[in-house]
Every structure is written in structure tokens, then in C-alpha cells.
Design an enzyme around this catalytic site. Structure first.
Site, mmCIF file in Angstrom:
data_model
loop_
_atom_site.group_PDB
_atom_site.id
_atom_site.type_symbol
_atom_site.label_atom_id
_atom_site.label_comp_id
_atom_site.label_asym_id
_atom_site.label_seq_id
_atom_site.Cartn_x
_atom_site.Cartn_y
_atom_site.Cartn_z
ATOM 1 N N ALA A 151 0.799 -1.281 0.021
ATOM 2 C CA ALA A 151 0.012 0.042 -0.026
ATOM 3 C C ALA A 151 0.853 1.361 -0.124
ATOM 4 O O ALA A 151 0.340 2.329 0.041
ATOM 5 C CB ALA A 151 -0.874 0.002 1.096
ATOM 6 N N HIS A 152 2.069 0.982 0.047
ATOM 7 C CA HIS A 152 3.119 2.363 -0.069
ATOM 8 C C HIS A 152 2.994 3.097 -1.479
ATOM 9 O O HIS A 152 3.179 2.393 -2.418
ATOM 10 C CB HIS A 152 4.301 1.945 0.347
ATOM 11 N N HIS A 193 9.413 -5.263 2.497
ATOM 12 C CA HIS A 193 8.903 -4.689 1.404
ATOM 13 C C HIS A 193 10.112 -4.920 0.196
ATOM 14 O O HIS A 193 10.545 -3.842 -0.265
ATOM 15 C CB HIS A 193 8.551 -3.232 1.398
ATOM 16 N N ASN A 234 4.434 -10.775 4.805
ATOM 17 C CA ASN A 234 3.760 -9.826 3.992
ATOM 18 C C ASN A 234 4.659 -8.854 3.282
ATOM 19 O O ASN A 234 5.694 -8.546 3.766
ATOM 20 C CB ASN A 234 2.962 -8.904 4.885
ATOM 21 N N ALA A 235 4.635 -8.700 1.853
ATOM 22 C CA ALA A 235 5.469 -7.878 1.199
ATOM 23 C C ALA A 235 6.815 -8.356 1.069
ATOM 24 O O ALA A 235 7.854 -7.599 1.293
ATOM 25 C CB ALA A 235 5.476 -6.238 1.685
ATOM 26 N N ASP A 279 -3.577 -10.973 13.125
ATOM 27 C CA ASP A 279 -5.139 -10.387 13.229
ATOM 28 C C ASP A 279 -5.974 -11.680 12.466
ATOM 29 O O ASP A 279 -7.184 -11.408 12.225
ATOM 30 C CB ASP A 279 -5.236 -9.017 12.416
ATOM 31 N N HIS A 322 -3.541 -10.993 7.747
ATOM 32 C CA HIS A 322 -2.350 -10.805 6.906
ATOM 33 C C HIS A 322 -1.579 -12.210 6.910
ATOM 34 O O HIS A 322 -0.910 -12.533 5.929
ATOM 35 C CB HIS A 322 -1.359 -9.890 8.037
ATOM 36 N N ASP A 329 0.651 -3.266 13.529
ATOM 37 C CA ASP A 329 0.556 -2.565 12.159
ATOM 38 C C ASP A 329 -0.857 -1.846 12.041
ATOM 39 O O ASP A 329 -1.516 -1.777 11.113
ATOM 40 C CB ASP A 329 0.775 -3.891 11.154
ATOM 41 N N LEU A 360 -4.368 -5.077 1.075
ATOM 42 C CA LEU A 360 -4.370 -4.846 2.357
ATOM 43 C C LEU A 360 -3.287 -3.801 2.993
ATOM 44 O O LEU A 360 -2.119 -4.117 2.366
ATOM 45 C CB LEU A 360 -3.949 -6.573 2.814
#
Length: 387
Positions: A150-151, A205, A229-230, A258, A261, A285, A318
Site C-alpha cells: 500500500a506504499h 517490502h 507480508n510484502a 489478526d 495478514h 501494524d 491489504l
């Protein structure tokens, strides 16, 4: 933060994560832990006036090393005009069991980063009640375009010493952790430079191969940002960044619990492979709608929709959660992934260790949580006991 108690406090029959058997905690009138002693060494005269927690767990509060905002304020949007909201956030985080945190600045313009760092630098020396700001986590902007998540792509920067200096400006002393993609620096100069400034380097990332990640660890990187993630998935022929991290004894991985993720099954694999709190720590996060109801909220120049504590961009990407850190502890136990002691350690002791802070021991401020496991309902609950 610690507040002085009126009188010394003794807590007995406590289970303390990381300690064997039942313990007694002696807290002095300044609110500092003086001793943690096995119950079989304690005299009956002391027990008569003590707080008996009857086998409940006693821990320090949580430490959140990756939290992007709360109460409607994203930390990259901090200004002198809205800085008062940050104090409200510190109190809110204290109320949800967090002792300390790293306000996390996701990728944005250098001007925005500098503005937020300036505000936080002014606030840190004069913090009052509430969760303590321990420094800043810069999540970007030197990230891999193909794993940006999402960056926003327009603000991503090359990973060079010159660019890093431009981002840090005069505020390197405020930055505690920086997430970067190591494959973007073929010179290998940036990680040692950041370490020389006392900044913990976290890989994320990223599309780094196992070999590239291993080199980054040799250069001084010691963390991984939101495991799984990423980053490339684990593969039996190319273990990638995560595989290299899991098998490195000096690297700790943050992870989100959660249920969105990372699936609970993969979390179970991750915990077993990483020796649980020895190689992992929980993060929230959480995004700026933390503490607010589900709905649609602004996020930089875009919008995110929050449903059941999960935030996504309009295209379904996400982007984070709106669940407090300690919900992750409760989830791990509820899902049967680990025992209560391990789950508590993952949110309280492990993140402290990841940034070089001590866990629960004598001479520490007695900001204590009491955790209760109900054998009937199979629920784990907590409350603040001291602090």
C-alpha cells in the site's frame, strides 16, 4: 509511564513470563521492581499484606514496534497544529495495555517525513502520562517497487547513503528502526551506515533472495518487518528473505496476528520454526482508524475501508489493521497456536529485546499487567495492575 505508588507493594503467587514456578514481586514506593523472588523463599509474614494474584500471569505492558496511527491521525500527517492528538494517542495506547511504541512513518514525501520527525523530536523529551514514544520506525521510503504493497509508488526512493541522509535530515537521533529493501543497495554501504547511527535495520517490502538477505544480516540488519507480508513466500528451492531470517539466530521477525495478514496455520509454522519469542515479536501494524469504528477513512491521498478491524484500499490491497497489539496475544491463545506464557512474551518481552531494552526484571518500572486465563470460557483477559 510509571507513577509513584503511595506505599510499597508486594505481589504474590504470580506467574511471570520467563520465570519458573510462582513468584513474588516487590515494588518500591517509586514504582520500581525491587525483586522477583520464588514463592518458596518468601516468609508468611510478608504474604499476609500482599496482593495475591492466585496464579495469574504478571507482565510488563506491551511494546508496539509498528503502529501507523490511531484515533484518526496517521503519524505521517503529524503537524504542530495536530500534535496535541498524539498525547491523546499515548493515553489511548496506555489504556489498551501498551507501555511504549514506535510511531511508524510509512512512505510519503521527504517533506512530510521531516515534518513528522520534527514534531516527534519536540514531544519525546517532555512526555507525561501514557505510553512512551521510544523513537520512530521509518517504514520506507527505500522499498522495492514490486513489493510496495500500500506504499505510494511516487514517493519510493533509491537506497543510497545520500538519499538516506536526505530522509533523516537532522533527526537521525529520533529514528529507532528503519525498514528497507536490501537488494536496492548493491554497494552494501547503507546498512553499516545506519548501524553507525544507532538505527536498527529491518528488512521488508523486499524481493531479496536468501543470499541477499544473508548478506544484509552480515552487514548488521537484525529485524524483518511483518513476516510473510510484502516479501517472496517461502519456497523449497529459494527460501528467500524470510527463510534466511528464520534460520539466523540473531534476527527477529515482527508479525501480525489478526488472522488476515497471515493465516493461523502459517503462524503456527512460523512460531515453531523461529523458536517462538526467541525469534519473533508481535506488532499491531495498526492504522489511523485504531480506536474508531469500522468505516471508510482518508489515508494519504486515498481512502481505506475498515471492516472487522482489517483495512484495505479500494482495489482490495491489504493496508493494515485497526486492532490493538494485545488482541494479537489473545488471538494466538484462542487459535491454539501457543500457550499463554509464550503469547504474552511475544508482545511484552520480545519486542523490547528486538530494540535492546530489558524485559521484566528488577530495577524496571512496575507498569504491570495482570492476565487471567479462564479454564471454563477458554478466554484470556488482562487488566492493568500497577503503573
Amino acid at each position: 509511564m510509571t507513577q509513584a505508588t503511595q506505599n510499597p507493594v508486594d505481589i504474590i503467587n504470580a506467574r511471570v513470563p520467563g520465570y519458573k514456578d510462582l513468584q513474588m514481586l516487590l515494588v518500591n514506593q517509586e514504582g520500581i521492581i525491587e525483586q522477583i523472588l520464588p514463592m518458596d523463599t518468601v516468609g508468611k509474614d510478608i504474604c499476609a499484606s500482599a496482593i495475591n494474584v492466585a496464579g495469574d500471569w504478571i507482565s510488563l505492558g506491551g511494546v508496539d514496534l509498528q503502529i501507523n496511527g490511531a484515533l484518526g491521525l496517521a503519524f505521517p500527517d503529524l503537524t504542530a497544529e495536530n500534535a496535541h492528538v498524539l498525547q491523546k494517542i499515548t493515553q489511548f495506547l496506555w489504556d489498551v495495555g501498551v507501555d511504549g511504541f514506535l510511531p511508524t512513518l510509512v512512505t510519503t514525501s521527504v517533506e512530510n517525513i521531516q515534518r513528522s520527525l520534527a514534531v516527534i523530536a519536540d514531544i519525546i523529551p517532555c512526555q507525561q502520562a501514557g505510553a512512551k514514544i521510544l523513537g520512530v520506525h521509518l517504514e520506507g521510503p527505500c522499498l522495492n517497487y514490486h513489493k510496495r504493497g500500500a506504499h505510494p509508488a511516487e514517493y519510493l526512493l533509491p537506497l543510497t547513503i545520500d538519499e538516506v541522509r536526505r530522509v533523516l535530515g537532522d533527526y537521525a537521533r529520533v529514528v529507532k528502526v528503519i525498514t528497507l529493501a536490501p537488494e536496492l543497495d548493491p554497494t552494501g554501504e547503507v546498512i553499516p551506515y545506519l548501524r553507525s547511527l544507532g538505527i536498527t535495520v529491518s528488512l521488508g517490502h523486499s524481493q531479496a533472495t536468501s543470499a541477499q538477505a544473508q548478506l544484509a544480516f552480515e552487514l548488521g540488519a537484525t529485524m524483518v518487518t511483518h513476516a510473510f507480508n510484502a516479501m517472496p513466500p517461502l519456497h523449497h528451492r529459494e527460501p528467500g528473505l524470510l527463510g534466511a531470517a528464520i534460520t539466523h539466530s540473531d534476527v527477529m521477525c515482527g508479525f501480525i496476528a489478526d488472522g488476515e495478514h497471515v493465516s493461523p496455520t502459517m503462524l503456527q509454522i512460523l512460531l515453531r520454526a523461529s523458536y517462538e519469542e526467541k525469534g519473533l515479536f508481535l506488532v499491531s501494524d495498526a492504522l489511523s482508524p485504531l480506536g474508531l469504528p469500522d468505516g471508510v477513512y482518508p489515508w494519504d491521498s486515498r481512502e481505506i475501508e475498515v471492516k472487522n478491524g482489517t483495512a484495505r484500499l479500494a482495489d482490495g490491497t491489504l493496508s493494515g489493521t485497526t486492532l490493538p497489539l494485545l488482541v494479537g496475544v489473545q488471538n494466538l491463545v484462542k487459535w491454539g497456536i501457543c500457550d499463554v506464557e509464550t503469547a504474552i512474551l511475544l508482545a511484552t518481552d520480545a519486542p523490547r529485546r528486538a530494540i535492546g531494552l530489558p524485559g521484566i526484571t528488577k530495577s524496571q518500572p512496575a507498569n504491570l499487567l495482570r492476565w487471567h486465563w479462564d479454564e471454563v470460557t477458554k478466554e484470556l483477559t488482562w487488566q492493568r495492575l500497577l503503573g
